[in-house]
Structure formats: structure tokens, C-alpha cells
Enzyme design. Structure first.
Site, PDB file in Angstrom:
ATOM      1  N   ILE A  10      -8.612   5.135  -6.841  1.00  0.00           N
ATOM      2  CA  ILE A  10      -9.343   4.123  -6.056  1.00  0.00           C
ATOM      3  C   ILE A  10     -10.742   4.608  -5.664  1.00  0.00           C
ATOM      4  O   ILE A  10     -11.648   3.805  -5.470  1.00  0.00           O
ATOM      5  CB  ILE A  10      -8.538   3.706  -4.812  1.00  0.00           C
ATOM      6  CG1 ILE A  10      -8.995   2.342  -4.309  1.00  0.00           C
ATOM      7  CG2 ILE A  10      -8.604   4.767  -3.699  1.00  0.00           C
ATOM      8  CD1 ILE A  10      -8.037   1.681  -3.337  1.00  0.00           C
ATOM      9  N   VAL A  32      -4.086   8.714  -0.396  1.00  0.00           N
ATOM     10  CA  VAL A  32      -5.316   7.914  -0.555  1.00  0.00           C
ATOM     11  C   VAL A  32      -6.330   8.267   0.530  1.00  0.00           C
ATOM     12  O   VAL A  32      -7.519   8.423   0.270  1.00  0.00           O
ATOM     13  CB  VAL A  32      -4.971   6.404  -0.420  1.00  0.00           C
ATOM     14  CG1 VAL A  32      -6.232   5.568  -0.476  1.00  0.00           C
ATOM     15  CG2 VAL A  32      -4.018   5.969  -1.477  1.00  0.00           C
ATOM     16  N   ASP A  33      -5.817   8.425   1.747  1.00  0.00           N
ATOM     17  CA  ASP A  33      -6.667   8.724   2.911  1.00  0.00           C
ATOM     18  C   ASP A  33      -7.496   9.989   2.641  1.00  0.00           C
ATOM     19  O   ASP A  33      -8.726  10.007   2.776  1.00  0.00           O
ATOM     20  CB  ASP A  33      -5.747   8.948   4.117  1.00  0.00           C
ATOM     21  CG  ASP A  33      -6.452   8.736   5.453  1.00  0.00           C
ATOM     22  OD1 ASP A  33      -5.795   8.891   6.493  1.00  0.00           O
ATOM     23  OD2 ASP A  33      -7.657   8.409   5.429  1.00  0.00           O
ATOM     24  N   GLY A 118       3.604   5.488  -0.388  1.00  0.00           N
ATOM     25  CA  GLY A 118       3.585   6.949  -0.606  1.00  0.00           C
ATOM     26  C   GLY A 118       4.303   7.663   0.518  1.00  0.00           C
ATOM     27  O   GLY A 118       5.521   7.493   0.695  1.00  0.00           O
ATOM     28  N   TYR A 120       4.538   7.013   3.520  1.00  0.00           N
ATOM     29  CA  TYR A 120       5.250   6.153   4.484  1.00  0.00           C
ATOM     30  C   TYR A 120       6.540   5.573   3.913  1.00  0.00           C
ATOM     31  O   TYR A 120       7.243   4.823   4.586  1.00  0.00           O
ATOM     32  CB  TYR A 120       4.325   5.064   5.004  1.00  0.00           C
ATOM     33  CG  TYR A 120       3.368   5.560   6.085  1.00  0.00           C
ATOM     34  CD1 TYR A 120       3.343   6.899   6.476  1.00  0.00           C
ATOM     35  CD2 TYR A 120       2.477   4.690   6.706  1.00  0.00           C
ATOM     36  CE1 TYR A 120       2.468   7.357   7.433  1.00  0.00           C
ATOM     37  CE2 TYR A 120       1.596   5.129   7.688  1.00  0.00           C
ATOM     38  CZ  TYR A 120       1.604   6.481   8.050  1.00  0.00           C
ATOM     39  OH  TYR A 120       0.740   6.926   9.022  1.00  0.00           O
TER      40      TYR A 120
HETATM   41  N1  APR Z   1      -6.080   6.155  -5.748  1.00  0.00           N
HETATM   42  C1  APR Z   1      -5.188   5.128  -5.717  1.00  0.00           C
HETATM   43  N2  APR Z   1      -3.936   5.247  -5.229  1.00  0.00           N
HETATM   44  C2  APR Z   1      -3.572   6.456  -4.752  1.00  0.00           C
HETATM   45  C3  APR Z   1      -4.446   7.582  -4.733  1.00  0.00           C
HETATM   46  C4  APR Z   1      -5.752   7.377  -5.277  1.00  0.00           C
HETATM   47  N3  APR Z   1      -6.652   8.378  -5.312  1.00  0.00           N
HETATM   48  N4  APR Z   1      -3.768   8.634  -4.204  1.00  0.00           N
HETATM   49  C5  APR Z   1      -2.526   8.189  -3.916  1.00  0.00           C
HETATM   50  N5  APR Z   1      -2.401   6.896  -4.238  1.00  0.00           N
HETATM   51  C6  APR Z   1      -1.243   6.011  -4.102  1.00  0.00           C
HETATM   52  C7  APR Z   1       0.090   6.682  -3.947  1.00  0.00           C
HETATM   53  O1  APR Z   1       0.620   7.034  -5.243  1.00  0.00           O
HETATM   54  C8  APR Z   1       0.902   5.570  -3.286  1.00  0.00           C
HETATM   55  O2  APR Z   1       1.422   4.700  -4.293  1.00  0.00           O
HETATM   56  O3  APR Z   1      -1.407   5.272  -2.903  1.00  0.00           O
HETATM   57  C9  APR Z   1      -0.134   4.819  -2.448  1.00  0.00           C
HETATM   58  C10 APR Z   1      -0.032   5.063  -0.949  1.00  0.00           C
HETATM   59  O4  APR Z   1       0.297   6.417  -0.729  1.00  0.00           O
HETATM   60  P1  APR Z   1      -0.270   7.242   0.565  1.00  0.00           P
HETATM   61  O5  APR Z   1      -1.653   7.640   0.340  1.00  0.00           O
HETATM   62  O6  APR Z   1       0.721   8.311   0.852  1.00  0.00           O
HETATM   63  O7  APR Z   1      -0.296   6.194   1.768  1.00  0.00           O
HETATM   64  P2  APR Z   1       0.886   5.659   2.678  1.00  0.00           P
HETATM   65  O8  APR Z   1       2.185   5.690   2.002  1.00  0.00           O
HETATM   66  O9  APR Z   1       0.386   4.377   3.243  1.00  0.00           O
HETATM   67  O10 APR Z   1       0.971   6.766   3.853  1.00  0.00           O
HETATM   68  C11 APR Z   1      -0.104   6.845   4.761  1.00  0.00           C
HETATM   69  O11 APR Z   1      -0.347   9.158   4.373  1.00  0.00           O
HETATM   70  O12 APR Z   1      -2.259  10.144   3.617  1.00  0.00           O
HETATM   71  C12 APR Z   1      -1.533   9.863   4.744  1.00  0.00           C
HETATM   72  O13 APR Z   1      -3.171   9.723   6.492  1.00  0.00           O
HETATM   73  C13 APR Z   1      -2.281   8.968   5.674  1.00  0.00           C
HETATM   74  O14 APR Z   1      -0.713   9.271   7.425  1.00  0.00           O
HETATM   75  C14 APR Z   1      -1.155   8.374   6.437  1.00  0.00           C
HETATM   76  C15 APR Z   1      -0.062   8.210   5.385  1.00  0.00           C
END
Ligand code: APR
Length: 346
Positions: A10, A32-33, A118, A120
Site C-alpha cells: 500500500i 501496515v501501520d 492481520g 487484530y
Molecule cells: N501493504 C498492504 N497491506 C499490508 C501491508 C502493506 N505494506 N503490510 C501488511 N498488510 C496487510 C496484512 O497482511 C493484513 O492483511 O494488512 C492487513 C492488516 O494487517 P495489520 O497491519 O496487522 O493491521 P490490523 O490487523 O488492523 O492490526 C492493527 O497492528 O500494526 C499494528 O499498530 C497496528 O496495533 C495496530 C494493529
């Protein structure tokens, strides 16, 4: 194409806004964060500090800093706790609030990750379903290009039942295609022998009764080989056929291009140029929007110079959905994405 599912990182997306799957502090994290904060640089964190966090389901915007995107829309997804704690409603809020913020900022394009799927722990197939439903609902009344960005293949799943049915259908198509070509080959050989035999016997007949008898037999023979031509007006262009079909369906133009996952600009281009030749995925997308059967769909795409083939996986997957009466283009695109195929729309 208003709704696109795409395999990508992304942080590379060249869109007006990327959505960040953040946590309540908005001060960065993993997944992603972490990726967005690393790519955007320190300026993003400094601006986030001023936002005083974000509640689950809400969305707040910042600049994009060193990202290709102009904005980052931070939203906080629900942590999955079994599904009985309002997780789906909160996840829907993430998408709807982020889209509302993007719309408010005048964004023409926005890219979402699969929020909560991810760390969560939201079940991936459910996360895809909620994301698709929210984006489709928004696009029914808005003009925007929305990407659902899938980072790793395992994040995107269609139901194993649907996958199994499509795989079986593809196998059957390949087998029947192979048998057909065998059968066709045998028939052509047999026909060639028959023609030679006829020619031989006819030359004797000609001597006895004159050329007419032989010519009549040839006409009969050639007719059974002639390609079947449907009851369609072959002079009609793709565009003329499309708009005739739209009128016959009772749909409005807007309903049709929305159902075809085609944006207004392309639709206007097709409408203004009767000889416009769309791509095959676009031509088929309109056949889906019009809910045509295979004959109708074949006739429509033929006017753009295309035909269905049972030896092309993309075509066979489309045939599966048409023959099963499934005309939801977003469902079809999810399956096409799962099978690494081009999506329908433009
Ligand atoms: N680009 C697109 N998608 C991505 C990327 C990227 N660079 N990196 C990871 N993903 C995907 C993951 O494979 C997953 O399918 O984004 C989706 C969401 O995963 P997470 O980033 O773990 O987000 P989430 O599940 O909402 O958890 C949020 O994770 O990173 C921490 O600070 C954030 O505490 C929060 C929690």
C-alpha cells in the site's frame, strides 16, 4: 474501474489517499501501520501526535509526507474477539468513515488494506466480505476509484466450496475442449474423405445426369459446416448493441455502468463513439451487468471482436458464473483475483 482488488504494498500506491490500519494511539506500530510510518517519514508521526488518538471505528486524516499518496487516513479496526462484540459493525464504520473522510477531502482515488485482518485477527474471508460490501455500497452513489490492496496471497481467500466448484468446472471445460478438438479433427477427416468419395461418384454421375446433382449435394454438405449465426443483426456495432440491450433491460445508463464496474468517463466514451472497441474484460463486464446468457454475452463481445474460448481460464470462470446465474461483478472479481486473472470492468 471503480473497485479494484490489487496485490501490492500500500505504501507504493499512487492514489490520493491511503488508509492506515492504525491503533488507538495513532503513534505507529507493526504491519501496515509500521510500513506507512516508515515510508512517510517522521513528519507523519509528528502530525499524528497532535490528533490525540482515534477511537475504534473512527477515521482521521493527515498529510502523506514522503508517500506517493497526498493523504493518510488513519482508522482503527476492531480486535477480533469471536464476533459477538460488535466487531462487524465497527469494521464497517472504519470503511464508511474513511470513505467519507476521503470524499470530504475531494479524493478521486483511495487505497485500503484489509483492516483488522492481520494482528487484530479478523477472519480474512469475513474481512474481505465486509470490505467489499462497504465499498460497493459507497460506489453505488459516489464516483471514486477504490482499491482493496492485498499484501500477501494468504490474506485473500474465497470460500473453499466456490474455489472447488470453479476448479472442477475449469477441468471439465479443458477436458471437453480437448475431446471437442479430437472430435472435430475426426469429423473433418471423415468429411474430407466423404467429399472425395462424393466427388468421385459425382463425376460418374455428371457423365450420366449433368452437374446439377453434384452441386446440390455440395450445398447440403457445406451448410452443415457453416458456423452457427445467431438471430442477431451482424451490422450492429458493440456500442449500438449495448445501448439496445440497456433499453430492452429497462436499466438506466448509470445502473448499467455501475453494475459493470465501469466508470462514468469510459461509459460516456462508448456512448459517444458508436465504433468504440472496448477491452475484452470491459465488454464482458457489460454482458454481466445486462445479465445476458452465454449466447447473448457471446453476441455482445463478438461485436467488439472477441469470443469465449473453453481453453482460456478467464473465459471459463466467466462461463461458470453466467451458467450459474451469478451476475454480481464484485463476487466474480473476487474469484478472478483468487485465480490470478484480470478483473472485470475497465
Ligand atoms: N501493504 C498492504 N497491506 C499490508 C501491508 C502493506 N505494506 N503490510 C501488511 N498488510 C496487510 C496484512 O497482511 C493484513 O492483511 O494488512 C492487513 C492488516 O494487517 P495489520 O497491519 O496487522 O493491521 P490490523 O490487523 O488492523 O492490526 C492493527 O497492528 O500494526 C499494528 O499498530 C497496528 O496495533 C495496530 C494493529
Amino acid at each position: 474501474m471503480p473497485f479494484i482488488i490489487e496485490r501490492n504494498d500500500i505504501t507504493r500506491m499512487r492514489v490520493d489517499a491511503v488508509v492506515n490500519a492504525a491503533n488507538n494511539t495513532l503513534l505507529g506500530g507493526g504491519g501496515v501501520d509500521g510500513a506507512i510510518h516508515r515510508a512517510a517519514g517522521r513528519g507523519l508521526l509528528e502530525e499524528c501526535r497532535k490528533l490525540n488518538g482515534c477511537r475504534t471505528g473512527e477515521a482521521k486524516a493527515t498529510g502523506g509526507y514522503m508517500l506517493p499518496a497526498k493523504y493518510v487516513i488513519h482508522t482503527v479496526g476492531p480486535i477480533w474477539r469471536g464476533g459477538g462484540h460488535g466487531e462487524e459493525a465497527l469494521l464497517r464504520s472504519c470503511y464508511m468513515n474513511s470513505l467519507a473522510v476521503a470524499d470530504g477531502l475531494g479524493c478521486e482515488s483511495v487505497a485500503f488494506p484489509l483492516i483488522s485482518a492481520g494482528v487484530y485477527g479478523y477472519p480474512k474471508r469475513e474481512a474481505v466480505r465486509v470490505a467489499s460490501e462497504c465499498i460497493e455500497a459507497f460506489l453505488a452513489s459516489h464516483e471514486m476509484t477504490v482499491y482493496l490492496v492485498i499484501f500477501d496471497r494468504t490474506s485473500f481467500e474465497i470460500s473453499s466450496e466456490l474455489r472447488g466448484e470453479i476448479e472442477e468446472y475449469i477441468d471439465e471445460a479443458y477436458v471437453s475442449e480437448h475431446e471437442d478438438s479430437e472430435r472435430t479433427y475426426r469429423n473433418r477427416m471423415a468429411a474430407a474423405k466423404l467429399t472425395l468419395k462424393k466427388a468421385d461418384s459425382a463425376s460418374k454421375k455428371e457423365k450420366r445426369e449433368g452437374a446439377g446433382a453434384f452441386a446440390a449435394e455440395c450445398v447440403l454438405y457445406d451448410a452443415c459446416e457453416a458456423p452457427a449465426v445467431g438471430p442477431f443483426d451482424l451490422d450492429e456495432s458493440f456500442s449500438e448493441t449495448l445501448f439496445r440491450r440497456i433499453d430492452e433491460s429497462g436499466m438506466t445508463d448509470v445502473e448499467c455502468y455501475k453494475r459493470a464496474n465501469v466508470d462514468r468517463k469510459l461509459f460516456s466514451k462508448i456512448k459517444s463513439d458508436k465504433n468504440y472497441r472496448p477491452s475484452k474484460p470491459t465488454a464482458i463486464a457489460f454482458a454481466i451487468a445486462l445479465r445476458l446468457d452465454m449466447d447473448g454475452a457471446s453476441d455482445l463481445i463478438k461485436r467488439a471482436g472477441y469470443a469465449f474460448s473453453r481453453s482460456i481460464k478467464f473465459d471459463v470462470i466467466i462461463e461458470y458464473f453466467i451458467t450459474h446465474g451469478i451476475y454480481d461483478i464484485y463476487k466474480i472479481n473476487e474469484a478472478l483475483f483468487a485465480f490470478d486473472q484480470t478483473l472485470l470492468g475497465q
